[in-house]
Design an enzyme around this catalytic site. Structure first.
Site, PDB file in Angstrom:
ATOM      1  N   GLU A  30       8.881  54.212  82.443  1.00 18.50           N
ATOM      2  CA  GLU A  30      10.329  54.437  82.325  1.00 18.50           C
ATOM      3  C   GLU A  30      10.994  54.561  83.696  1.00 18.50           C
ATOM      4  O   GLU A  30      12.030  53.945  83.973  1.00 18.50           O
ATOM      5  CB  GLU A  30      10.593  55.726  81.534  1.00 18.50           C
ATOM      6  CG  GLU A  30      10.104  55.734  80.097  1.00 18.50           C
ATOM      7  CD  GLU A  30      11.125  55.190  79.115  1.00 18.50           C
ATOM      8  OE1 GLU A  30      12.207  54.775  79.573  1.00 18.50           O
ATOM      9  OE2 GLU A  30      10.829  55.178  77.912  1.00 18.50           O
ATOM     10  N   SER A  64      17.870  55.133  74.934  1.00 15.13           N
ATOM     11  CA  SER A  64      18.313  55.969  76.044  1.00 15.13           C
ATOM     12  C   SER A  64      19.434  56.902  75.578  1.00 15.13           C
ATOM     13  O   SER A  64      19.231  57.682  74.641  1.00 15.13           O
ATOM     14  CB  SER A  64      18.744  55.080  77.207  1.00 15.13           C
ATOM     15  OG  SER A  64      18.902  55.817  78.389  1.00 15.13           O
ATOM     16  N   HIS A  85      12.139  51.346  81.933  1.00  8.96           N
ATOM     17  CA  HIS A  85      13.194  51.737  80.998  1.00  8.96           C
ATOM     18  C   HIS A  85      14.031  50.518  80.624  1.00  8.96           C
ATOM     19  O   HIS A  85      14.415  49.720  81.481  1.00  8.96           O
ATOM     20  CB  HIS A  85      14.074  52.789  81.676  1.00  8.96           C
ATOM     21  CG  HIS A  85      15.072  53.453  80.788  1.00  8.96           C
ATOM     22  ND1 HIS A  85      14.724  54.352  79.815  1.00  8.96           N
ATOM     23  CD2 HIS A  85      16.432  53.362  80.755  1.00  8.96           C
ATOM     24  CE1 HIS A  85      15.812  54.800  79.216  1.00  8.96           C
ATOM     25  NE2 HIS A  85      16.869  54.207  79.762  1.00  8.96           N
TER      26      HIS A  85
END
Length: 522
Positions: free
Chosen positions: A312, A191, A406
């Site tokens: 995600e 990320s 995610h």
């Protein structure tokens, strides 16, 4: 390397540190790589730490950077330890063989958290699993939020990224004493950590320091300076102070964090809005890192392992019930996604054709994920065939609604799927065979540059991690990515401009959706 009854001792450029042996692995925690970034050093580039006499104990994680806590909705899924103290520019080392001569591959981990949260102390990031398998693992704390990424007229940009550079330089200079090979450093992040890794990989000042990189759910990118300035200005307006580093430095830290959290509620990864980010600064980040890496003007010989999770967006839409709200908003939510991605009507139509049974939330989520993540990673791989390896993590969480969201892959990469902090996101009983497959691929890549499947070429091979037998799919996202290459798109408005009708209706829709997000976060 020396040892005594308390544990292994290694000498760094600033003094000796004593670690611990845990399950046969030497662990050193909380080693300072830079001075505390407060007082006269606040909002400034990192400086070397003060040397110390004797042997410094490195048995516990050091202080974490100042940060607000996650909201209650997100804290159900994500752990984020908060360790008080000023000496927050520290790192941790796990090694199977401390002392010069081993020359083992090194993996340097940059945590995620939207550049506002996270730390190296999250139990999911236990580097002992990499050391167990012959890779020296280093995890890094760096400044976050306004302290690390605020943009001020009286302070240099990107201090948090400069912290990461200082840590990388420390590793290159020192890691041999811990058994690592400074010529085989893999920079790995997820990320915001992946975005940071991409920026550092492209930086002229890191050339020769990084052998290869892993970008998990984050492409090389820079943020618009005005977008970052807006965060600072909104904080300044709430605090009733000038938007300067000098004024911010005089504010109580707790008040500053609360104000940052309040302003941060107005943005989201799906809808956009003001947010902290890495900016072009003419120095460490002289230009767009994606362009530099794609054109081969930076890190020309570095291998890349890059990928995403299948769903995600679900981490941002499931907590608090926002997934259902987006589905109910329907066309308003879709208009917000189009504005976020500067997309024309052909693109959502294309997604409807490719995913005829999908609801609005899924269409919105996949559109934004592709625009922000999969499309740039595809294009980077296209520019570096033979040296790029792509993956998709597709195993769904055992918790309702999350899917392959995610950050879900982290417990598998680190082979820590059985720790309670991993189970908060994955649920109990994560398949060990999937942990073994994914962790082994990362170990192989750090050691050799080859994770175990074909490099990117004209067939677009993508390794799918879904809990079944290992498999490679060719071009599983090509149809969606092609929409962005062929469909008409709305040009991004010039900076500083004010959208006019007919964009006013679209802007109103976006504002309505953001108000819904804000209401849920309260």
């Amino acid at each position: 390397m020396a040892a005594d009854q308390a544990g292994p001792v290694v000498t760094t450029p600033y003094g000796a540190v004593r670690g611990r042996y845990e399950r046969g692995i030497a662990v050193f925690r909380g080693i300072p790589y830079a001075a505390p970034p407060f007082g006269p050093l606040r909002f400034r580039p990192p400086r070397p730490p003060e040397p110390w006499d004797g042997v410094r104990d490195a048995g516990a994680f050091g202080p974490t950077a100042p940060k607000p806590p996650y909201s209650e909705a997100f804290a159900r899924y994500l752990s984020d330890p908060d360790i008080p103290g000023d000496d927050c520019l520290n790192l941790n080392v796990w090694t199977p063989e401390p002392g010069p001569g081993a020359r083992l591959p090194v993996l340097v981990w940059l945590h995620g958290g939207a550049l506002t949260r996270g730390s190296s102390a999250v139990p999911v990031y236990d580097g002992g699993t990499f050391a167990r398998d012959g890779v020296v693992c280093v995890s890094v704390n760096y400044r976050l939020g306004v302290e690390g990424y605020g943009l001020f007229p009286d302070a240099p940009p990107n201090p948090g990224l400069r912290d990461q550079l200082a840590a990388l330089l420390w590793v290159h200079e020192t890691i041999a004493a811990f058994g690592g090979d400074p010529d085989r450093i893999t920079l790995c992040g997820q990320s915001a950590g992946a975005i940071s890794a991409g920026a550092l990989l492209a930086a002229p000042r890191t050339q020769g320091l990084i052998r290869r990189a892993v970008l998990q759910s984050g492409p090389p990118e820079v943020s618009d300076r005005d977008k970052v300035r807006r965060v600072v200005r909104r904080m300044a307006a709430r605090l009733k102070i000038p938007a300067t580093a000098e004024a911010f430095a005089a504010v109580d830290r707790g008040l500053l964090l609360r104000t940052q959290a309040e302003v941060g509620r107005l943005g989201s990864p799906v809808l956009g809005g003001p947010a902290f980010g890495i900016v072009v600064d003419g120095d460490l980040v002289p230009g767009d890192p994606l362009k530099a890496l794609a054109e081969g003007t930076a890190a020309r010989d570095a291998e890349l392992l890059m990928g995403w999770t299948r769903d995600e967006y679900r981490l941002w839409l499931v907590p608090g019930g926002l997934l259902e709200r987006v589905d109910r908003l329907g066309a308003v939510a879709l208009a917000g996604a189009m504005a976020r991605c500067h997309a024309g009507h052909d693109i959502p139509r294309g997604y409807r054709v490719l995913h005829p049974g999908a609801g609005t939330a899924e269409i919105v989520g996949q559109m934004v994920t592709d625009h922000l993540l999969r499309v740039p990673l595809h294009r980077l791989a296209d520019a570096r065939p033979g040296a790029s390896y792509l993956y998709e993590f597709a195993w769904p969480s055992r918790l309702p609604g999350l899917g392959a969201c995610h950050a879900l892959e982290l417990g598998f990469v680190f082979d820590t799927g059985d720790v309670p902090e991993s189970e908060k996101l994955a649920g109990a009983g994560a398949p060990q065979e999937l942990c073994d497959a994914m962790h082994t691929a990362w170990v192989r890549f750090a050691a050799t540059g080859d994770p175990g499947w074909a490099a990117w070429d004209a067939t677009h091979p993508v390794r799918i991690f879904d809990g079944g037998e290992p498999r490679v799919a060719c071009g599983p996202r090509d149809a969606e990515v092609a929409l962005w290459d062929t469909a008409s798109a709305v040009p991004e408005p010039p900076r500083h401009s004010v959208p006019r009708a007919p964009g006013a209706e679209l802007a109103s829709a976006v504002r309505r959706l953001r108000r819904s997000v804000d209401a849920l976060r309260r």
